[in-house]
Write a protein that holds these residues in place. Structure first.
Motif, short mmCIF file in Angstrom:
data_model
loop_
_atom_site.label_atom_id
_atom_site.label_comp_id
_atom_site.label_asym_id
_atom_site.label_seq_id
_atom_site.Cartn_x
_atom_site.Cartn_y
_atom_site.Cartn_z
N HIS A 204 0.44 -5.47 -29.51
CA HIS A 204 1.64 -5.47 -30.35
C HIS A 204 1.34 -4.92 -31.74
O HIS A 204 2.25 -4.73 -32.54
N ILE B 294 0.77 -2.64 -34.93
CA ILE B 294 1.12 -1.31 -35.41
C ILE B 294 -0.18 -0.55 -35.64
O ILE B 294 -1.13 -1.07 -36.20
N ASN C 101 3.51 1.48 -30.73
CA ASN C 101 3.68 1.18 -32.15
C ASN C 101 2.87 2.14 -33.03
O ASN C 101 2.45 1.77 -34.12
N THR D 74 5.65 4.88 -45.44
CA THR D 74 6.36 4.08 -44.45
C THR D 74 6.40 2.64 -44.92
O THR D 74 5.68 2.25 -45.86
N ASP E 213 -2.07 -7.49 -36.83
CA ASP E 213 -0.66 -7.12 -36.71
C ASP E 213 -0.48 -5.65 -37.05
O ASP E 213 0.50 -5.03 -36.63
N MET E 214 -1.44 -5.11 -37.81
CA MET E 214 -1.44 -3.68 -38.11
C MET E 214 -2.89 -3.21 -38.23
O MET E 214 -3.74 -3.92 -38.76
N VAL F 211 2.18 4.96 -35.62
CA VAL F 211 2.81 5.58 -36.79
C VAL F 211 1.84 6.60 -37.35
O VAL F 211 0.69 6.27 -37.66
N LEU G 175 -1.52 2.68 -37.52
CA LEU G 175 -1.11 3.63 -38.53
C LEU G 175 -2.27 4.58 -38.82
O LEU G 175 -3.34 4.14 -39.26
N LYS H 3 6.16 -1.22 -43.35
CA LYS H 3 5.86 -2.06 -42.20
C LYS H 3 5.40 -3.44 -42.68
O LYS H 3 4.68 -3.55 -43.67
#
Length: 249
Positions: A96, A98, A117, A127, A72-73, A119, A100, A129
């Protein structure tokens, strides 16, 4: 029907064999629920919290993450190939996730990378998230030099606040003041391998300065982590040093 059963069995067995090569995941209780920590290899790990998966420095292709849920990230610390591998990001990213990263990594992302997405964090920026606070921390070599393996400001270490617990991911760093002055760290992942980062003695000294409750030596290829543990606990027996095999075959 029999063929389908055999195929399912083979797939399941393959997933089990892949996960068997890794250390068993650790679990930590937080105010927001369980945090799962899964070492993958070298500088790569997966954190799972509230059914969300955070891949840190994913390398090794999709095979390195067999048995793991999709990210998810994705968090990247630096541009070097043991931290940043565009092919692995493409292989594990379900579009989908993120992404970073520091600016230096963003500059090297392929044109085909989905940046919806994306960052970008600089040292000192924060940040929020996935119900997690993420602060970028400097990571660099000492003495500072334009020709150092890791120059100040290029890459990021990170402090993630997850369910009230602070998790520090050092990235490739020396025993820098910004690490030594960290406060309230519950779990730390601290690098050590010469000539790129710290030696064992220096890493232990840094850990004794900021005193995390738990520390994982990682990114330690060729280093004596048992000596790291001895040095840390000789200085502070209350710091839990977790030795995991990040290089399991």
């Amino acid at each position: 029907m029999k063929f389908k059963f055999i195929l399912t069995l083979l797939i399941s067995t393959g997933a089990l064999m892949a996960s068997a090569q890794r250390p068993a995941p650790d679990s930590e209780a937080t105010k927001g629920g369980e945090l799962t920590i899964q070492p993958i290899n070298h500088a790569t790990l997966v954190l799972t919290y509230q059914h969300k998966n955070i891949y840190v420095d994913p390398v090794g292709g999709a095979d390195a993450f067999k048995g793991e849920s999709a990210p998810d990230m994705i968090i990247i610390t630096d541009i070097h190939g043991d931290h940043f591998d565009p092919k692995t990001i493409e292989a594990v990213n379900t579009k989908h996730a993120i992404l970073l990263v520091p600016q230096a990594v963003a500059d090297k992302l392929p044109a085909t990378t989905d940046k919806t997405n994306l960052v970008i964090l600089k040292n000192g920026e924060t940040t929020h998230k996935l119900n997690i606070s993420i602060t970028a921390i400097p990571m660099y070599n000492l003495p500072e030099s334009p020709t150092a393996f890791h120059t100040k400001g290029r890459g990021n270490g990170y402090v993630l606040t997850i369910g009230g617990k602070k998790v520090y991911i050092s990235g490739d760093t020396a025993d820098i003041p910004e690490m030594r002055t960290l406060k309230g760290i519950d779990i730390a992942f601290v690098c050590m391998n010469l000539p790129y980062t710290m030696d064992v003695k220096t890493a232990a000294g840094g850990v004794l300065a900021f005193k995390p409750k738990v520390v994982y030596p990682y990114h330690y290829r060729g280093q004596d982590v048992n000596e790291f543990k001895r040095l840390v606990n000789a200085g502070d027996k209350n710091i839990e040093v977790r030795l995991r095999d990040w290089y399991a075959k």
